[in-house]
Design a protein around this motif. Structure first.
Motif, PDB file in Angstrom:
ATOM      1  N   ASN A  22      38.389  44.143  28.889  1.00  0.00           N
ATOM      2  CA  ASN A  22      39.388  43.456  29.713  1.00  0.00           C
ATOM      3  C   ASN A  22      39.221  41.945  29.681  1.00  0.00           C
ATOM      4  N   ARG A  57      47.374  44.785  31.188  1.00  0.00           N
ATOM      5  CA  ARG A  57      47.234  43.593  30.371  1.00  0.00           C
ATOM      6  C   ARG A  57      48.441  42.671  30.510  1.00  0.00           C
ATOM      7  N   PHE A 105      43.550  42.248  34.357  1.00  0.00           N
ATOM      8  CA  PHE A 105      43.609  43.397  35.286  1.00  0.00           C
ATOM      9  C   PHE A 105      44.571  43.060  36.395  1.00  0.00           C
ATOM     10  N   LYS A 127      46.035  47.214  37.712  1.00  0.00           N
ATOM     11  CA  LYS A 127      45.392  46.872  36.453  1.00  0.00           C
ATOM     12  C   LYS A 127      46.415  46.911  35.318  1.00  0.00           C
TER      13      LYS A 127
END
Length: 258
Positions: free
Chosen positions: A196, A240, A258, A238
């Motif tokens: 992440n 992208r 996130f 969460k």
């Protein structure tokens, strides 16, 4: 008056008690002996102290400053302050932190906790323990076990336990999981997956980061800047499509999705 006292004592003196004049003479003799012994002792002390003072006095100009004690500096906290690295292991899974600033953060987080007395908080039947093995110029260093699923940590070989504050626990998890320790308002939270991290934003100004995110169709959220945290983390949101930033000196220090 002296004669009257002497005669009165003599009249009432039992036969086995020496005369008053004899007792007085003995007392004066003992006082003289005590004073003489004290004078001899004083001379002896001076004879020892003067050479020592002369031997330790500086022969050159300027004051003499005692060298700092290494052992004293290492006792400044439960974990010595002169450590230069730490290996954080959970079983056979280990990470090493050697950046001086990050090592100092971890040491400070541990040393700022308080000893526990009595009740030590909940703990799972099989607690997850992270073992911290410190290294540096002086040995040996304490080996610390932090039970991240509990609320305490301890030094190997000691019975005393210490409060595993949230900051200390998260720093230990970061060290073990990512090989780094940072205080960046949870942008690089130890509960995130390494994938992440948005490392390509690190080093950019906020304007540059916003421009890059705009080209990618990603929203920007600043969680904190220069030690001040302002954003709120929503663990359920969460994805992208949002990049979270922490800035220092006007540039991105850490970023994650996130």
């Amino acid at each position: 008056m002296r004669t009257l006292v002497t005669e009165s004592v003599e009249r009432h003196r039992p036969d086995q008690v020496p005369p008053f004049e004899t007792i007085t003479a003995r007392w004066r003799r003992r006082r003289t002996i005590r004073r003489g012994a004290a004078a001899v002792a004083a001379v002896a002390v001076a004879a020892v102290a003067v050479p020592v003072a002369l031997s330790t006095r500086s022969v050159g100009p300027g004051p003499q400053v005692a060298a700092p004690s290494v052992s004293a500096s290492r006792l400044a906290g439960r974990v010595p302050l002169d450590v230069t690295g730490v290996s954080a292991c959970h079983g056979a899974d280990c990470r090493t932190v050697s950046d001086p600033g990050q090592v100092q953060l971890l040491v400070d987080d541990l040393n700022s906790t308080v000893p526990l007395n009595g009740y030590q908080g909940p703990c799972e039947p099989d607690p997850a323990g992270v073992t911290l093995t410190f290294s540096g110029p002086n040995v040996p260093y304490p080996v610390v076990t932090v039970f991240t699923s509990c609320t305490w940590w301890m030094i190997r070989g000691e019975s005393q336990r210490y409060d595993a504050s949230v900051r200390a626990r998260d720093s230990v998890l970061q060290a073990q999981k990512f090989g780094m320790v940072v205080h960046d308002c949870y942008v690089t939270s130890p509960y995130l997956e390494p994938g992440n991290f948005a490392t390509d934003y690190v080093g950019l100004t906020l304007a540059e980061a916003q421009s890059q995110a705009g080209r990618r169709g990603v929203l920007v959220r600043v969680l904190g800047e220069d030690g001040n945290c302002g954003g709120l983390i929503n663990a359920d949101a969460k994805g992208r499509n949002r990049v979270n930033l922490y800035l220092e000196g006007g540039r991105v220090k850490s970023a994650s999705y996130f």
